[in-house]
Design a protein around this motif. Structure first.
Motif, PDB file in Angstrom:
ATOM      1  N   ALA A  32       0.828  -1.202   0.000  1.00 14.62           N
ATOM      2  CA  ALA A  32       0.000   0.000   0.000  1.00 14.62           C
ATOM      3  C   ALA A  32       0.864   1.254   0.000  1.00 14.62           C
ATOM      4  O   ALA A  32       0.528   2.262  -0.641  1.00 14.62           O
ATOM      5  CB  ALA A  32      -0.925  -0.017   1.213  1.00 14.62           C
TER       6      ALA A  32
ATOM      7  N   THR B  49      -4.400  -0.833  -6.505  1.00 17.85           N
ATOM      8  CA  THR B  49      -5.283  -1.088  -5.363  1.00 17.85           C
ATOM      9  C   THR B  49      -5.986  -2.426  -5.512  1.00 17.85           C
ATOM     10  O   THR B  49      -6.123  -3.180  -4.535  1.00 17.85           O
ATOM     11  CB  THR B  49      -6.320   0.046  -5.232  1.00 17.85           C
ATOM     12  OG1 THR B  49      -5.636   1.291  -5.033  1.00 17.85           O
ATOM     13  CG2 THR B  49      -7.244  -0.196  -4.048  1.00 17.85           C
TER      14      THR B  49
ATOM     15  N   LEU C 175      -5.671  -5.469  -2.856  1.00 16.17           N
ATOM     16  CA  LEU C 175      -6.860  -6.047  -2.235  1.00 16.17           C
ATOM     17  C   LEU C 175      -6.988  -7.525  -2.562  1.00 16.17           C
ATOM     18  O   LEU C 175      -7.441  -8.322  -1.724  1.00 16.17           O
ATOM     19  CB  LEU C 175      -8.111  -5.296  -2.687  1.00 16.17           C
ATOM     20  CG  LEU C 175      -8.206  -3.824  -2.249  1.00 16.17           C
ATOM     21  CD1 LEU C 175      -9.521  -3.211  -2.715  1.00 16.17           C
ATOM     22  CD2 LEU C 175      -8.072  -3.700  -0.739  1.00 16.17           C
TER      23      LEU C 175
ATOM     24  N   VAL D 189      -8.491  -6.687   4.540  1.00 23.54           N
ATOM     25  CA  VAL D 189      -8.896  -6.029   3.295  1.00 23.54           C
ATOM     26  C   VAL D 189      -9.292  -4.579   3.567  1.00 23.54           C
ATOM     27  O   VAL D 189      -8.911  -3.659   2.817  1.00 23.54           O
ATOM     28  CB  VAL D 189     -10.045  -6.799   2.634  1.00 23.54           C
ATOM     29  CG1 VAL D 189     -10.565  -6.036   1.421  1.00 23.54           C
ATOM     30  CG2 VAL D 189      -9.591  -8.189   2.220  1.00 23.54           C
TER      31      VAL D 189
ATOM     32  N   GLU E  72      -6.127  -2.496   4.313  1.00 24.89           N
ATOM     33  CA  GLU E  72      -5.319  -2.233   3.129  1.00 24.89           C
ATOM     34  C   GLU E  72      -6.003  -1.249   2.184  1.00 24.89           C
ATOM     35  O   GLU E  72      -5.334  -0.438   1.544  1.00 24.89           O
ATOM     36  CB  GLU E  72      -5.018  -3.545   2.401  1.00 24.89           C
ATOM     37  CG  GLU E  72      -4.115  -4.471   3.165  1.00 24.89           C
ATOM     38  CD  GLU E  72      -2.849  -3.796   3.628  1.00 24.89           C
ATOM     39  OE1 GLU E  72      -2.174  -3.142   2.789  1.00 24.89           O
ATOM     40  OE2 GLU E  72      -2.520  -3.885   4.825  1.00 24.89           O
ATOM     41  N   PHE E  73      -7.325  -1.298   2.091  1.00 21.58           N
ATOM     42  CA  PHE E  73      -8.024  -0.330   1.248  1.00 21.58           C
ATOM     43  C   PHE E  73      -7.859   1.081   1.807  1.00 21.58           C
ATOM     44  O   PHE E  73      -7.658   2.043   1.048  1.00 21.58           O
ATOM     45  CB  PHE E  73      -9.507  -0.683   1.137  1.00 21.58           C
ATOM     46  CG  PHE E  73     -10.279   0.264   0.265  1.00 21.58           C
ATOM     47  CD1 PHE E  73     -10.015   0.366  -1.086  1.00 21.58           C
ATOM     48  CD2 PHE E  73     -11.252   1.082   0.810  1.00 21.58           C
ATOM     49  CE1 PHE E  73     -10.722   1.253  -1.897  1.00 21.58           C
ATOM     50  CE2 PHE E  73     -11.971   1.979   0.018  1.00 21.58           C
ATOM     51  CZ  PHE E  73     -11.701   2.057  -1.341  1.00 21.58           C
TER      52      PHE E  73
ATOM     53  N   CYS F 200      -4.409   2.149   0.967  1.00 22.52           N
ATOM     54  CA  CYS F 200      -4.327   2.449  -0.466  1.00 22.52           C
ATOM     55  C   CYS F 200      -4.931   3.820  -0.773  1.00 22.52           C
ATOM     56  O   CYS F 200      -4.418   4.562  -1.623  1.00 22.52           O
ATOM     57  CB  CYS F 200      -5.044   1.374  -1.273  1.00 22.52           C
ATOM     58  SG  CYS F 200      -4.166  -0.209  -1.361  1.00 22.52           S
ATOM     59  N   CYS F 201      -6.022   4.156  -0.078  1.00 27.10           N
ATOM     60  CA  CYS F 201      -6.613   5.484  -0.258  1.00 27.10           C
ATOM     61  C   CYS F 201      -5.643   6.566   0.215  1.00 27.10           C
ATOM     62  O   CYS F 201      -5.490   7.606  -0.443  1.00 27.10           O
ATOM     63  CB  CYS F 201      -7.930   5.583   0.504  1.00 27.10           C
ATOM     64  SG  CYS F 201      -9.277   4.612  -0.219  1.00 27.10           S
TER      65      CYS F 201
ATOM     66  N   ILE G 261     -10.322   6.382   5.327  1.00 27.19           N
ATOM     67  CA  ILE G 261     -10.815   6.392   3.943  1.00 27.19           C
ATOM     68  C   ILE G 261     -11.484   7.724   3.641  1.00 27.19           C
ATOM     69  O   ILE G 261     -11.212   8.370   2.613  1.00 27.19           O
ATOM     70  CB  ILE G 261     -11.784   5.218   3.714  1.00 27.19           C
ATOM     71  CG1 ILE G 261     -11.045   3.891   3.785  1.00 27.19           C
ATOM     72  CG2 ILE G 261     -12.480   5.362   2.362  1.00 27.19           C
ATOM     73  CD1 ILE G 261     -11.955   2.675   3.781  1.00 27.19           C
TER      74      ILE G 261
END
Length: 482
Positions: free
Chosen positions: A313, A369, A373, A385, A388-389, A392-393, A451
């Motif tokens: 990430a 991304t 994921l 998940v 990590e999202f 990633c954002c 996020i």
């Protein structure tokens, strides 16, 4: 050590760091002071919650801050400057200089490695930390192959559990074995650093020029940049790029041709090889885990889900760096493109260029991304998940913040701006954690907040960067007004 030796080292340190880049030293000092402000805050929180003051933990944090400051100054400023100082002329004028450079290089490595090791409270990681520090220093000095030293430590848990003989691992982990391994690795590191400063004879003059040129390329392009030869880009990425170039050349459009001025390493297809390697490696690792299916393997996977996936990430934050690097390196191609009708209306050049850069950056973020994921799904549950999202954002926000600017004046991202973006990301992570704690569930609410915060801040940064780009002078050739 005599007073004259300390005097020599102080003069060399000033020449290689303070006088070379006084702004960087001032910024590092200010950044360290900012981190020091967090110490009383951490102490106050602990005193409020546990009614105790963790003096030892605060001292370790203080030591880690000092080690981080020295590591950045030593790796980024001292090592390459000292390599350049070790010339034949200086060797004749200052006979003691080479000896002092070697002493400072080895001493700096030992101080940084010891500081991080003591701060962690785990002496067995000395060699792993030392490998990272040595690898980055040698890379900064122009040795690209030293990247191996920054990769191998991450595989030590798997090597020690699955590949190396258990008696050997136990011998290394014992007290005498650990002491012997530390001494052996320190001797090897000292030998490697001493080789950066050979006796400045004819043989040194033959190799010094190429080393300096590699350091200059690294300073202008960054560690992660593709080399001028096809190098890191590899054949699959080049084949895809050539197919896209042929398609765009048959029906030339001004917006598409603007991106081709960046060259193949500035195109989104440069990430194809990395993406394929990630997918294949993760699939092989998943099959290996399914085949082994024992407690030690699952423990390793759990550790990887925190460290390895977090690093993937983190990689997204640098996903747009190649665009800015190539923007600075292809000024000649940009000038030639402006002489052709394919450049289109100059008044619309910045807007078209920004649109294409944004399109490529968003495509890279979506694909990277999705890969992260997918790997998270293989090696973790829904909590992994979600985490990590969120990361990633946050990485995508940093990447988009680096995308636009006044290219006519400053095509490259400065060190100060890059560090400030990193500090902002850490602040956002802290704010998300605080909001998650206040909302009654530290996890997973922290990731939900992160996020939302990263998307909002990223949109604002992107809007500001777009406004800067479209109101700036014509971007091509980049840096002509700087």
């Amino acid at each position: 050590m005599t007073a004259s030796a300390w005097h020599d080292m102080l003069r060399i340190w000033n020449l290689t760091t303070v006088q070379r880049d006084a702004r960087a030293i001032r910024f590092l000092t200010g950044f360290a002071l900012l981190l020091l402000v967090a110490l009383p805050i951490m102490g106050g929180i602990s005193l409020y919650q546990d009614h105790t003051l963790p003096v030892l933990a605060l001292l370790r944090v203080l030591l880690a801050i000092g080690g981080l400051w020295l590591a950045i100054a030593w790796v980024w400023l001292f090592v390459p400057s000292a390599v350049v100082m070790n010339s034949a002329a200086n060797a004749r004028l200052l006979p003691r200089q080479r000896r002092r450079l070697v002493q400072m290089a080895i001493g700096g490595w030992l101080l940084i490695t010891t500081a991080f090791t003591v701060a962690s409270g785990k002496w067995p990681i000395f060699a792993l930390v030392g490998s990272y520090v040595l690898g980055f220093a040698l890379m900064r000095a122009g040795n690209i192959r030293a990247v191996t030293l920054t990769v191998l430590p991450g595989f030590w848990p798997a090597l020690s559990r699955h590949l190396l003989p258990e008696p050997l691992v136990q011998a290394i982990s014992s007290g005498p074995g650990l002491l012997l391994a530390t001494a052996a690795f320190s001797a090897a590191a000292a030998w490697a650093l001493a080789r950066l400063y050979p006796a400045a004879g004819d043989r040194h003059l033959e190799t010094r020029g190429e080393r300096v040129r590699r350091m200059e390329r690294m300073a202008s392009s960054g560690w992660g940049a593709a080399q001028e030869s096809e190098g890191f880009l590899t054949t699959p990425g080049l084949k895809v790029y050539r197919a896209i170039l042929r398609r765009d050349s048959r029906a030339p459009r001004a917006d598409a041709m603007l991106m081709h001025a960046f060259g193949p390493t500035g195109h989104w297809s440069a990430w194809i090889t990395t993406i394929v390697l990630l997918v294949v490696t993760s699939l092989v690792a998943w099959l290996f885990v399914a085949w082994r299916n024992d407690a030690s393997t699952h423990e390793f996977v759990k550790g990887f889900s925190w460290g390895g996936l977090g690093g993937l990430a983190f990689m997204i934050a640098f996903s747009t760096a190649h665009m800015r690097q190539q923007l600075d390196r292809t000024r000649g191609e940009q000038a030639l493109l402006l002489l052709t009708p394919l450049a289109g209306d100059r008044a619309l050049l910045n807007r078209r260029l920004g649109t294409m850069m944004l399109r490529g950056a968003l495509l890279q973020w979506i694909v990277l991304t999705a890969v992260v994921l997918w790997i998270s799904t293989l090696f973790g549950g829904t909590d992994v998940v979600l985490r990590e999202f969120a990361l990633c954002c946050l990485g995508g926000q940093v990447a988009m913040a680096c995308l636009f600017g006044d290219f006519a004046h400053a095509p490259r991202i400065g060190v100060v701006r890059a560090v400030l973006l990193g500090v902002l990301a850490l602040v956002e992570l802290g704010v998300a954690g605080g909001l998650g704690w206040l909302s009654g569930a530290l996890l997973p609410h922290t990731w939900y907040w992160l996020i939302a915060i990263s998307l909002v801040v990223g949109a604002l940064q992107l809007r500001h960067g777009w406004s800067t780009l479209v109101t700036a002078p014509v971007a091509f050739p980049a840096g002509r007004l700087g």
